[in-house]
Design a protein around this motif. Structure first.
Motif, PDB file in Angstrom:
ATOM      1  N   LYS A 197       0.906  -1.014   0.032  1.00 23.19           N
ATOM      2  CA  LYS A 197       0.063   0.252   0.113  1.00 23.19           C
ATOM      3  C   LYS A 197       0.773   1.309  -0.012  1.00 23.19           C
ATOM      4  O   LYS A 197       0.376   2.420  -0.310  1.00 23.19           O
ATOM      5  N   GLY A 198       1.932   1.078   0.409  1.00 28.29           N
ATOM      6  CA  GLY A 198       2.924   2.252   0.307  1.00 28.29           C
ATOM      7  C   GLY A 198       4.022   2.266  -0.854  1.00 28.29           C
ATOM      8  O   GLY A 198       4.075   1.351  -1.635  1.00 28.29           O
ATOM      9  N   THR A 199       4.608   3.382  -1.007  1.00 28.26           N
ATOM     10  CA  THR A 199       5.711   3.507  -2.220  1.00 28.26           C
ATOM     11  C   THR A 199       7.030   3.343  -1.569  1.00 28.26           C
ATOM     12  O   THR A 199       7.457   4.045  -0.560  1.00 28.26           O
ATOM     13  N   GLY A 200       7.711   2.677  -2.467  1.00 29.53           N
ATOM     14  CA  GLY A 200       9.357   2.539  -1.699  1.00 29.53           C
ATOM     15  C   GLY A 200      10.088   1.477  -2.730  1.00 29.53           C
ATOM     16  O   GLY A 200       9.473   1.031  -3.513  1.00 29.53           O
ATOM     17  N   ARG A 201      11.302   1.402  -2.469  1.00 34.89           N
ATOM     18  CA  ARG A 201      12.374   0.803  -3.202  1.00 34.89           C
ATOM     19  C   ARG A 201      12.375  -0.752  -2.298  1.00 34.89           C
ATOM     20  O   ARG A 201      12.526  -0.912  -1.193  1.00 34.89           O
ATOM     21  N   LEU A 202      12.221  -1.646  -3.162  1.00 36.86           N
ATOM     22  CA  LEU A 202      12.381  -3.128  -2.604  1.00 36.86           C
ATOM     23  C   LEU A 202      13.853  -3.424  -2.331  1.00 36.86           C
ATOM     24  O   LEU A 202      14.767  -3.405  -3.050  1.00 36.86           O
ATOM     25  N   GLU A 203      13.953  -3.668  -0.758  1.00 31.78           N
ATOM     26  CA  GLU A 203      15.196  -4.112  -0.278  1.00 31.78           C
ATOM     27  C   GLU A 203      15.496  -5.444   0.086  1.00 31.78           C
ATOM     28  O   GLU A 203      16.358  -5.980   0.288  1.00 31.78           O
ATOM     29  N   TYR A 204      14.310  -6.255   0.298  1.00 29.39           N
ATOM     30  CA  TYR A 204      14.392  -7.762   0.429  1.00 29.39           C
ATOM     31  C   TYR A 204      13.020  -8.515  -0.102  1.00 29.39           C
ATOM     32  O   TYR A 204      11.957  -7.804  -0.180  1.00 29.39           O
ATOM     33  N   LEU A 205      13.513  -9.615  -0.624  1.00 33.82           N
ATOM     34  CA  LEU A 205      12.549 -10.571  -1.434  1.00 33.82           C
ATOM     35  C   LEU A 205      12.762 -11.802  -0.804  1.00 33.82           C
ATOM     36  O   LEU A 205      13.794 -12.567  -1.019  1.00 33.82           O
ATOM     37  N   GLY A 206      11.758 -12.406   0.081  1.00 33.70           N
ATOM     38  CA  GLY A 206      11.916 -13.718   0.508  1.00 33.70           C
ATOM     39  C   GLY A 206      10.785 -14.828   0.031  1.00 33.70           C
ATOM     40  O   GLY A 206      10.833 -15.763   0.475  1.00 33.70           O
ATOM     41  N   ALA A 207      10.507 -14.543  -1.464  1.00 30.31           N
ATOM     42  CA  ALA A 207       9.757 -15.524  -2.010  1.00 30.31           C
ATOM     43  C   ALA A 207      10.202 -15.846  -3.452  1.00 30.31           C
ATOM     44  O   ALA A 207      10.802 -15.051  -4.141  1.00 30.31           O
ATOM     45  N   VAL A 240       8.193  -0.155  -5.704  1.00 29.81           N
ATOM     46  CA  VAL A 240       7.002  -0.685  -5.754  1.00 29.81           C
ATOM     47  C   VAL A 240       6.103   0.583  -5.294  1.00 29.81           C
ATOM     48  O   VAL A 240       6.430   1.187  -4.391  1.00 29.81           O
ATOM     49  N   ALA A 241       5.091   0.731  -6.048  1.00 26.34           N
ATOM     50  CA  ALA A 241       3.962   1.567  -5.959  1.00 26.34           C
ATOM     51  C   ALA A 241       2.447   1.216  -5.966  1.00 26.34           C
ATOM     52  O   ALA A 241       2.386   0.220  -6.668  1.00 26.34           O
ATOM     53  N   PRO A 242       1.629   1.551  -4.996  1.00 26.92           N
ATOM     54  CA  PRO A 242       0.379   1.107  -5.074  1.00 26.92           C
ATOM     55  C   PRO A 242      -0.338   1.702  -6.518  1.00 26.92           C
ATOM     56  O   PRO A 242      -0.229   2.379  -6.886  1.00 26.92           O
ATOM     57  N   PHE A 243      -1.068   0.454  -6.985  1.00 22.53           N
ATOM     58  CA  PHE A 243      -1.768   0.678  -8.215  1.00 22.53           C
ATOM     59  C   PHE A 243      -1.073   1.040  -9.575  1.00 22.53           C
ATOM     60  O   PHE A 243      -1.430   1.531 -10.558  1.00 22.53           O
TER      61      PHE A 243
END
Length: 407
Positions: A91-101, A229-232
């Motif tokens: 729901k928030g906007t930001g840069r992806l720093e971790y992906l665990g999937a 990553v940004a909402p919508f």
């Protein structure tokens, strides 16, 4: 002398005529024998069917028949679809720093799939918590001032009743008391506002943690570490979803039923599901629901068919065919039987049987112990899978006749 010469001539003439007669008889005898041999060959060829005209026939094959094919009212095609499926985003906007999937990973509800950079939100939360701590200290000071003002007011009230103090001094003390009360209420309001600010900062911070909304399997990974990553998907280069996941326990077949066949469908109706990826396995199921809308362009209505039991090999978006059955299958009707269409079985003087097609010839196959099942006949030995048999054989067809398969 003359008579002797005549007699000699007569003998010579007799010899000359006798020679050609014998040769003619031998020649005639040769041709007669040749004609007899030819006639015998033609008769033998006819008896063996070599010269008889081919009979045009339609054929079918001996194969494995599933009982569901016999009691199916109609068939429909569709796809396996997860009823719980989500494109998981932040729901928030930001840069992806971790992906665990990763694709194919099974996760539980609440599992941390990814995290966004959140340093600024952590700072805001710390600031709000510090302000809240200061407001609480201000409340303590305001409550202390209020207690002091209350004591001073009681003392001045007694003095005023005794007419010892001036009215002006008494009213001043009353004003200080009311001011202390207002200061306490203001401090409490500030605390509530700052508590809300801390709560908001915590919520925004939680938005940076992307969790699994339900138990399921990760189908696709839609973003990588370092991407925004940004909402919508509000930004052109931003990713709207991080992963796509589905609950494989909610898999159903969504079949398109023609409107003309809709009257044959009902909730709870027994079905049999055949997946194109597993043609040798059939899965029992039931109609879960009929979607209350139609596709006007295709003239179909969607029916959702649930599996009686799920197989780990069943995956979303697999193509499937559904047989809608007129009744539930019995326990002994789950396995296929070797059979042919009943129109291939006929009765002759020698008994019941069918005509197999071997090297363009009809060969009689006697049958014993066959059992009818709907439009098919369950065959015992010596019938073999894949064997070609004549469908609706003509009355005059006999074993050994030459046959020609109709186009």
């Amino acid at each position: 002398m003359a008579d002797a010469d005549k007699i000699a001539k007569l003998r010579i003439a007799g010899k000359a005529q006798a020679g050609p007669g014998r040769r003619g008889r031998w020649k005639t005898l040769f041709w007669l024998l040749l004609l007899a041999a030819a006639a015998w060959g033609v008769a033998e060829s006819y008896s063996r069917g070599l010269l008889s005209p081919a009979t045009t026939v339609r054929v079918t094959s001996v194969g494995w028949i599933y009982p569901s094919q016999v009691i199916a009212e109609f068939n429909a095609s569709g796809y396996v679809v997860a009823q719980r499926r989500a494109a998981v985003a932040s729901k928030g906007t930001g840069r992806l720093e971790y992906l665990g999937a990763r694709e194919g990973m099974r996760v539980k509800e609440g599992y941390v799939l990814a995290r966004l950079e959140s340093g600024d939100l952590k700072a805001e939360k710390s600031q709000a918590e510090a302000q809240l701590a200061g407001a609480r200290h201000d409340l303590v000071k305001a409550e202390t001032d209020l207690r002091s003002a209350e004591r001073n007011l009681r003392r001045y009230q007694n003095l005023w009743e005794q007419r010892v103090v001036a009215r002006n001094d008494y009213e001043t003390v009353m004003d200080r008391h009311r001011s202390a009360q207002a200061a306490v209420e203001s401090a409490k309001a500030s605390i509530r506002a700052l508590e809300a600010a801390v709560k908001r900062a915590a919520v925004l911070l939680e938005y940076t943690v992307i969790r699994a909304p339900f138990d399921g399997v990760v189908l696709t990974k839609d973003a990588d570490v370092g991407e925004v990553v940004a909402p919508f998907g509000s930004a052109v280069t931003a990713r709207a979803a991080v992963v796509t996941m589905a609950d494989l326990a909610s898999l159903m077949v969504q079949a398109d039923v023609a409107e003309s066949s809709l009257s044959k469908v009902r909730a709870g109706q027994s079905c049999e599901i055949l997946l194109d990826s597993m043609p040798d396995t059939r899965f029992p199921g039931k109609v879960h629901m009929i979607v209350p809308t139609a596709d006007r362009a295709r003239g179909t209505v969607q029916a959702k068919v649930a599996f009686d039991s799920l197989d780990p090999r069943i995956l979303p978006e697999m193509s499937a065919k559904v047989a809608f059955l007129s009744r539930p299958l019995a326990e002994n009707e789950t396995r296929p039987f070797l059979g042919i269409h009943r129109d291939a079985v006929v009765k002759r003087d020698t008994g019941t049987g069918c005509f197999a097609v071997l090297e363009d010839r009809a060969v009689w196959l006697p049958l014993s112990g066959e059992e009818p099942f709907g439009d098919y006949v369950m065959l015992p030995a010596p019938a073999r899978e894949g064997e070609t048999v004549v469908l609706k054989p003509p009355a005059g067809l006999k074993s050994g006749d030459v046959v020609k398969v109709a186009d």
